[in-house]
Write a protein that holds these residues in place. Structure first.
Motif, short mmCIF file in Angstrom:
data_model
loop_
_atom_site.label_atom_id
_atom_site.label_comp_id
_atom_site.label_asym_id
_atom_site.label_seq_id
_atom_site.Cartn_x
_atom_site.Cartn_y
_atom_site.Cartn_z
N LEU A 46 0.83 -1.21 0.00
CA LEU A 46 0.00 0.00 0.00
C LEU A 46 0.86 1.26 0.00
CD1 LEU A 46 -2.80 -1.07 2.50
CD2 LEU A 46 -3.05 -0.73 0.03
N LYS A 47 1.95 1.23 0.77
CA LYS A 47 2.86 2.37 0.77
C LYS A 47 3.50 2.55 -0.60
CE LYS A 47 6.85 4.38 3.15
NZ LYS A 47 7.85 4.23 4.25
N GLY A 48 3.89 1.43 -1.22
CA GLY A 48 4.47 1.50 -2.55
C GLY A 48 3.48 2.03 -3.57
N PHE A 49 2.23 1.60 -3.47
CA PHE A 49 1.20 2.08 -4.40
C PHE A 49 1.01 3.58 -4.25
CE2 PHE A 49 -3.20 2.94 -5.66
CZ PHE A 49 -3.21 2.37 -6.93
N PHE A 50 1.06 4.06 -3.02
CA PHE A 50 0.94 5.50 -2.78
C PHE A 50 2.05 6.26 -3.50
CE2 PHE A 50 2.51 9.12 -0.30
CZ PHE A 50 1.39 9.95 -0.30
N PHE A 51 3.29 5.80 -3.34
CA PHE A 51 4.42 6.49 -3.96
C PHE A 51 4.32 6.46 -5.49
CE2 PHE A 51 6.49 6.77 0.10
CZ PHE A 51 7.38 7.82 -0.05
N GLU A 52 3.94 5.31 -6.06
CA GLU A 52 3.88 5.23 -7.51
C GLU A 52 2.72 6.05 -8.07
OE1 GLU A 52 4.61 1.82 -10.72
OE2 GLU A 52 2.78 1.48 -9.56
N ALA A 53 1.53 5.89 -7.50
CA ALA A 53 0.35 6.58 -8.02
C ALA A 53 0.44 8.09 -7.82
CB ALA A 53 -0.91 6.02 -7.36
N VAL A 54 0.80 8.51 -6.62
CA VAL A 54 0.89 9.94 -6.33
C VAL A 54 2.05 10.57 -7.09
CG1 VAL A 54 1.27 11.67 -4.53
CG2 VAL A 54 -0.22 9.71 -4.09
N GLY A 55 3.17 9.85 -7.16
CA GLY A 55 4.31 10.36 -7.92
C GLY A 55 3.98 10.58 -9.38
N ASP A 56 3.31 9.63 -9.99
CA ASP A 56 2.89 9.77 -11.39
C ASP A 56 1.90 10.92 -11.56
OD1 ASP A 56 4.47 7.77 -12.44
OD2 ASP A 56 2.92 6.22 -12.29
N HIS B 138 11.98 22.57 -17.40
CA HIS B 138 12.36 22.53 -15.98
C HIS B 138 12.24 21.11 -15.43
CE1 HIS B 138 12.79 26.86 -15.47
NE2 HIS B 138 11.69 27.01 -16.20
N ILE B 139 12.82 20.90 -14.26
CA ILE B 139 12.83 19.59 -13.61
C ILE B 139 11.79 19.55 -12.49
CG2 ILE B 139 14.24 17.92 -12.33
CD1 ILE B 139 15.14 18.33 -15.18
N MET B 140 11.01 18.48 -12.44
CA MET B 140 10.04 18.30 -11.38
C MET B 140 10.76 18.09 -10.05
SD MET B 140 7.09 18.04 -10.13
CE MET B 140 5.92 17.18 -9.09
N GLN B 141 10.46 18.98 -9.07
CA GLN B 141 11.18 18.91 -7.79
C GLN B 141 10.25 19.07 -6.59
OE1 GLN B 141 14.80 21.43 -7.79
NE2 GLN B 141 14.37 21.86 -9.95
N LYS B 142 8.93 19.00 -6.83
CA LYS B 142 7.98 19.23 -5.75
C LYS B 142 7.30 17.93 -5.32
CE LYS B 142 6.99 23.95 -7.35
NZ LYS B 142 5.94 24.89 -7.82
N GLY B 143 6.57 18.01 -4.22
CA GLY B 143 5.84 16.84 -3.74
C GLY B 143 6.79 15.71 -3.37
N LEU B 144 6.45 14.51 -3.79
CA LEU B 144 7.31 13.36 -3.50
C LEU B 144 8.64 13.46 -4.22
CD1 LEU B 144 4.70 10.44 -3.74
CD2 LEU B 144 5.57 11.57 -1.69
N TRP B 145 8.67 14.22 -5.31
CA TRP B 145 9.89 14.39 -6.10
C TRP B 145 10.90 15.27 -5.38
CZ3 TRP B 145 10.14 11.79 -10.82
CH2 TRP B 145 8.93 11.21 -11.22
N HIS B 146 10.49 15.86 -4.26
CA HIS B 146 11.41 16.65 -3.43
C HIS B 146 12.31 15.73 -2.61
CE1 HIS B 146 12.77 20.05 -1.03
NE2 HIS B 146 12.45 19.40 0.08
N PHE B 147 11.84 14.49 -2.38
CA PHE B 147 12.56 13.57 -1.51
C PHE B 147 13.25 12.43 -2.27
CE2 PHE B 147 8.98 15.37 0.81
CZ PHE B 147 9.63 15.95 1.89
#
Length: 264
Positions: free
Chosen positions: A145-155, A170-179
């Motif tokens: 479930l944690k993995g699904f969150f990262f993949e779905a929200v990241g996409d 430009h490069i995506m650097q916000k949200g999960l892409w910040h980490f």
């Protein structure tokens, strides 16, 4: 073993059909869509056996959700677009041997990889008992479930970023892409580690804790592919420039973590 053999034969026929469709459409991108659907095929073919264990049903559903989401995402992303640059490059490099090499190096090789990655789901369906989930298996579901969150929200975050014309170049650097530079790849890997844990917890009851470690062959393989072969390296070779280099220097490549501070 008979059920696994039937699944392997079914996968062979399925990938051969996908190859024929790719030849007809003159687009090997069909392989990318067929990839996710193949996991659905293998999961349900093996689940139709005699035991119908609860853990197998859960793993089958999880693999189906993952595969269906991946296949539909790739389909709508590539619809009405020319063949992916990877396949177009191979089409030029392979020349007259393109069809033969495509069949074996793209579709059949992918079929072998799919079979190995889907192994924990198939083993759950074929060899486990219809018993209550172990705590290890429950942990596996939570990891998935944690993995699904990262993949779905990241996409989702990346899609929104790319749709905004102001972000072009430009490069995506916000949200999960910040980490992490690849939250979607991290999520995909984590989902299969979750399925591996789910399978391990149940298979250990039948085979013992040592033999059951075979369940982790799948997540190890997909993590290796994402980190060293077809994921991160293939994508990052297309980025360059000061903004990318700064982002790359401070942001974790895979496992989410706090960005590095700028040195004075």
């Amino acid at each position: 073993m008979i059920t696994l053999a039937v699944a392997a034969i079914g996968l062979f026929v399925y990938m051969s059909f996908a190859f024929a469709l790719a030849v007809y459409m003159k687009d090997n991108g069909v392989a990318d869509i067929a990839y996710g659907c193949a996991f659905i095929l293998l999961s349900w073919v093996t689940y139709t056996g005699e035991s119908h264990p609860l853990a197998g049903l859960i793993a089958t559903i999880l693999a189906t959700v993952w595969g269906l989401r991946l296949a539909t995402r790739i389909y709508f992303k590539n619809r009405y677009k020319p063949e992916d640059f990877r396949y177009k490059k191979w089409r030029e490099e392979w020349g007259k041997s393109f069809l033969v090499r495509s069949y074996f190096q793209v579709f059949m090789l992918q079929g072998i990889i799919i079979f190995i990655i889907a192994l924990p789901v198939m083993l759950l369906n074929v060899y486990t008992l219809p018993v209550a989930l172990t705590w290890v298996s429950l942990l596996g579901v939570l990891v998935w479930l944690k993995g699904f969150f990262f993949e779905a929200v990241g996409d989702y975050q990346l899609d929104r970023f790319l749709k905004d014309s102001a972000n072009k170049g430009h490069i995506m650097q916000k949200g999960l892409w910040h980490f992490t530079r690849h939250p979607n790849y991290f999520g995909e890997s984590l989902m299969w580690w979750g399925i591996g844990l789910l399978a391990y917890g149940e298979l250990a009851l039948v085979w013992g804790y040592t033999v059951a470690l075979v369940a982790f062959v799948s997540p190890v393989l997909i993590t290796f592919l994402l980190l060293r072969v077809s994921g991160v390296p293939l994508l990052e070779e297309h980025f360059s420039g000061p903004e990318w280099e700064a982002y790359k220097a401070r942001t974790s490549v895979f496992i989410p973590w706090f960005p590095k501070r700028k040195q004075a």
